[in-house]
Design an enzyme around this catalytic site. Structure first.
Site, short mmCIF file in Angstrom:
data_model
loop_
_atom_site.label_atom_id
_atom_site.label_comp_id
_atom_site.label_asym_id
_atom_site.label_seq_id
_atom_site.Cartn_x
_atom_site.Cartn_y
_atom_site.Cartn_z
N GLY A 53 15.15 60.52 86.89
CA GLY A 53 14.30 60.06 85.79
C GLY A 53 13.36 61.10 85.21
N ASP A 112 5.44 52.60 88.95
CA ASP A 112 5.64 51.18 88.69
C ASP A 112 5.08 50.38 89.88
OD1 ASP A 112 6.62 48.86 87.47
OD2 ASP A 112 8.65 49.13 88.21
N ASP A 168 16.44 55.24 82.61
CA ASP A 168 17.74 54.62 82.32
C ASP A 168 17.75 53.11 82.56
OD1 ASP A 168 17.64 54.72 85.24
OD2 ASP A 168 19.76 54.19 85.15
P1 IMP Z 1 8.41 52.30 91.73
O1 IMP Z 1 8.89 52.76 93.09
O2 IMP Z 1 8.55 50.80 91.57
O3 IMP Z 1 7.03 52.77 91.38
O4 IMP Z 1 9.41 52.81 90.64
C1 IMP Z 1 9.88 54.07 90.65
C2 IMP Z 1 11.20 54.19 89.96
O5 IMP Z 1 11.73 52.99 89.43
C3 IMP Z 1 11.01 55.09 88.78
O6 IMP Z 1 11.08 56.44 89.17
C4 IMP Z 1 12.14 54.67 87.87
O7 IMP Z 1 13.30 55.40 88.19
C5 IMP Z 1 12.35 53.20 88.18
N1 IMP Z 1 11.71 52.35 87.15
C6 IMP Z 1 10.58 51.63 87.28
N2 IMP Z 1 10.28 50.99 86.14
C7 IMP Z 1 11.24 51.34 85.26
C8 IMP Z 1 11.48 51.01 83.87
O8 IMP Z 1 10.74 50.27 83.19
N3 IMP Z 1 12.59 51.56 83.32
C9 IMP Z 1 13.44 52.39 84.00
N4 IMP Z 1 13.24 52.72 85.28
C10 IMP Z 1 12.16 52.20 85.91
#
Ligand code: IMP
Length: 184
Positions: A53, A112, A168
């Protein structure tokens, strides 16, 4: 307003709603780069990009930091073809080199739930870098489960699933030059 180029893309992808136009992304990345260059003027950092990403953000950010930086890459498991976190994080590709004598700046696409970053920071901290900080392009506070310290953040966004500029949905849309919400 968005640029003519963004408009051409959007005509071809009617399922997308423009959130951050390409010129705003480029301006913000330039400002982040300038700030990082000031903060690390005497200790050029190792930028650690999180695949896949952060690839586009990382490429632009590197060119906005006029210091002797180097970079490395890690890959962590993604959500697959889903839009919600499974809560499981796995390391798919480790760093090429040790970081114990380095100032490390992790470059992430989106903060996120925080699960990915908290896992990564814990892993890297065990290797005893001189310093360890995070630069994330986007932050979605509404979905936070774990909070981690963020030194640099490009944009805070609402609780929408976003794509583009590296992000993505099922491996699609990573090549958009802007950030858009995906209407499903
Ligand atoms: P986290 O571990 O939930 O903080 O999310 C990390 C990963 O989830 C990011 O590096 C993204 O690859 C993916 N991700 C989280 N939210 C989104 C979104 O809205 N669109 C696309 N990918 C997301």
């Amino acid at each position: 307003m968005h640029s003519m180029d963004d408009a051409l893309w959007l005509q071809r992808f009617p399922e997308l709603e423009l959130l951050i136009p390409s010129h705003e992304l480029q301006e913000r990345v330039a400002a982040l780069g300038a700030q990082i260059a000031r903060d690390y003027a005497n200790c050029p950092p190792l930028l650690v990009g999180v695949l896949k990403g952060s690839l586009l953000f990382m490429a632009d950010l590197l060119r906005a930091i006029p210091l002797r930086v180097s970079y490395d890459l890690v890959a962590v498991s993604s959500y697959g073809a889903e839009t919600a976190s499974t809560g499981q994080v796995r390391l798919l590709k480790d760093l090429d080199s040790p970081i114990e004598n380095r100032h490390v700046l992790v470059v992430e696409d989106i903060y996120d739930t925080g699960l990915t970053l908290s896992y990564l920071l814990e892993l890297l901290q065990q290797r005893e870098p001189l310093s360890l900080r995070v630069c994330t392009l986007l932050s979605k506070p509404a979905r936070r489960q774990v909070s981690v310290p963020i030194a640099y953040c490009g944009f805070e966004i609402a609780d929408r699933f976003v794509v583009g500029y590296g992000l993505d949905y099922a491996e699609q849309y990573r090549n958009l030059p802007f950030i858009a919400a995906l209407n499903q």
